[in-house]
Motif scaffolding. Structure first.
Motif, short mmCIF file in Angstrom:
data_model
loop_
_atom_site.label_atom_id
_atom_site.label_comp_id
_atom_site.label_asym_id
_atom_site.label_seq_id
_atom_site.Cartn_x
_atom_site.Cartn_y
_atom_site.Cartn_z
N MET A 263 0.83 -1.20 0.00
CA MET A 263 0.00 0.00 0.00
C MET A 263 0.86 1.25 0.00
N ARG A 264 1.99 1.22 0.72
CA ARG A 264 2.89 2.37 0.72
C ARG A 264 3.49 2.58 -0.67
N ARG A 265 3.87 1.49 -1.32
CA ARG A 265 4.42 1.59 -2.66
C ARG A 265 3.38 2.13 -3.64
N ARG A 266 2.14 1.66 -3.48
CA ARG A 266 1.08 2.12 -4.38
C ARG A 266 0.79 3.60 -4.15
N GLU A 267 0.79 4.04 -2.89
CA GLU A 267 0.52 5.44 -2.59
C GLU A 267 1.65 6.32 -3.12
N THR A 268 2.89 5.86 -2.98
CA THR A 268 4.03 6.62 -3.51
C THR A 268 3.94 6.76 -5.02
#
Length: 280
Positions: A263-268
């Motif tokens: 999710m962090r990678r997707r948000e970034t």
């Protein structure tokens, strides 16, 4: 500056005390899973003996495999029905019976598990007498029961995301010629995917952890892992249960870290795309 630093120490102390209260017992349990002694409260040396005993315990392994299958199927079913219910509640505006519909969807959140389990047991018994199904309680009845109460949790998570959704993105896609179905699958679904994943994980965990409702709707040959653990603990805590709990904690922690990273990678990536679009 000094006032802000002094005010921060009580907050950190309370936070540390809360984490210790929550996770210290789990840490102690994990440590004692490597205890050589059969007595779970007496440390006699480091050993992985009980992990080997656990892997040879067919009752626990069979119950664990059944619990995982039920949790996967019920979480997936709850995700589908809970998402549809969320779309109806958030997107369809006011319609006749909306208040009743919303209340019925969220009722399992506040309903005592004993009442839910007993009502589902009576439902299955009545259906068996009237239409001949189910002939006996087993994996199917547990799956239906878990889907019933997991829908509520999925609906709450997905509804919260849909209420924050920027509908202008859908309107722009439809202005460009996309149909409603295409907009849902290509615009709406990818954006609310983190909420769907969170709802699925929550439903999977709740199903895997359920004891009360499963005890009402299960039958011979459909014993879940919590039922086996509960019956074992009533006769005394076994070191095998400590080993099992350690493995489960490790799996849950791994899945949680993986989901957080994704999710962090997707948000970034989403923020980078927005910056590129703004520059253009």
């Amino acid at each position: 500056m000094a006032t802000e630093q002094s005010a921060g120490w009580p907050t950190r102390l309370i936070l540390a005390a809360g984490f210790i209260f929550l996770y210290a017992p789990i840490l102690v349990l994990m440590i004692y899973s490597f205890n050589e002694s059969r007595l779970v409260t007496v440390w006699s040396g480091f050993s992985t003996r009980w992990y080997g005993e656990l892997l040879n315990n067919q009752q626990i392994l069979g119950a664990a495999w059944m619990s995982v299958r039920i949790a996967f199927v019920s979480a997936t079913s709850a995700l589908v029905f809970g998402t549809l219910a969320s779309v109806a509640i958030v997107r369809f505006g006011r319609f006749r019976g909306k208040t009743l519909f919303t209340g019925m969807i969220t009722a399992p959140l506040v309903m005592p598990e004993v009442i839910t389990g007993l009502s589902l047991l009576l439902l299955f018994v009545t259906l068996g007498q009237l239409v001949g199904w189910p002939q006996e309680r087993g994996m199917a009845t547990i799956w239906i029961a878990h889907t019933t109460f997991n829908m509520a949790y999925v609906s709450v998570v997905v509804s919260a995301r849909l209420r924050e959704f920027d509908t202008t993105l859908e309107e722009a896609a439809m202005d460009l010629g996309a149909g409603r179905l295409a907009v849902f699958f290509r615009i709406t679904l990818p954006i609310i995917a983190p909420a769907l994943f969170s709802g699925w994980l929550l439903a999977f965990t709740l199903s895997l952890d359920d004891l009360v409702i499963a005890s009402f709707v299960s039958g011979p040959g459909s014993t879940t892992l919590p039922m086996v653990v509960f019956s074992s603990v009533r006769r005394g805590v076994s070191p095998e249960i400590n080993a099992l709990a350690t493995i489960l904690v490790g799996l849950v922690a791994s899945v949680s870290l993986l989901s957080w990273w994704l999710m962090r990678r997707r948000e970034t990536q989403r923020q980078r795309d927005m910056q590129r679009a703004a520059l253009q």
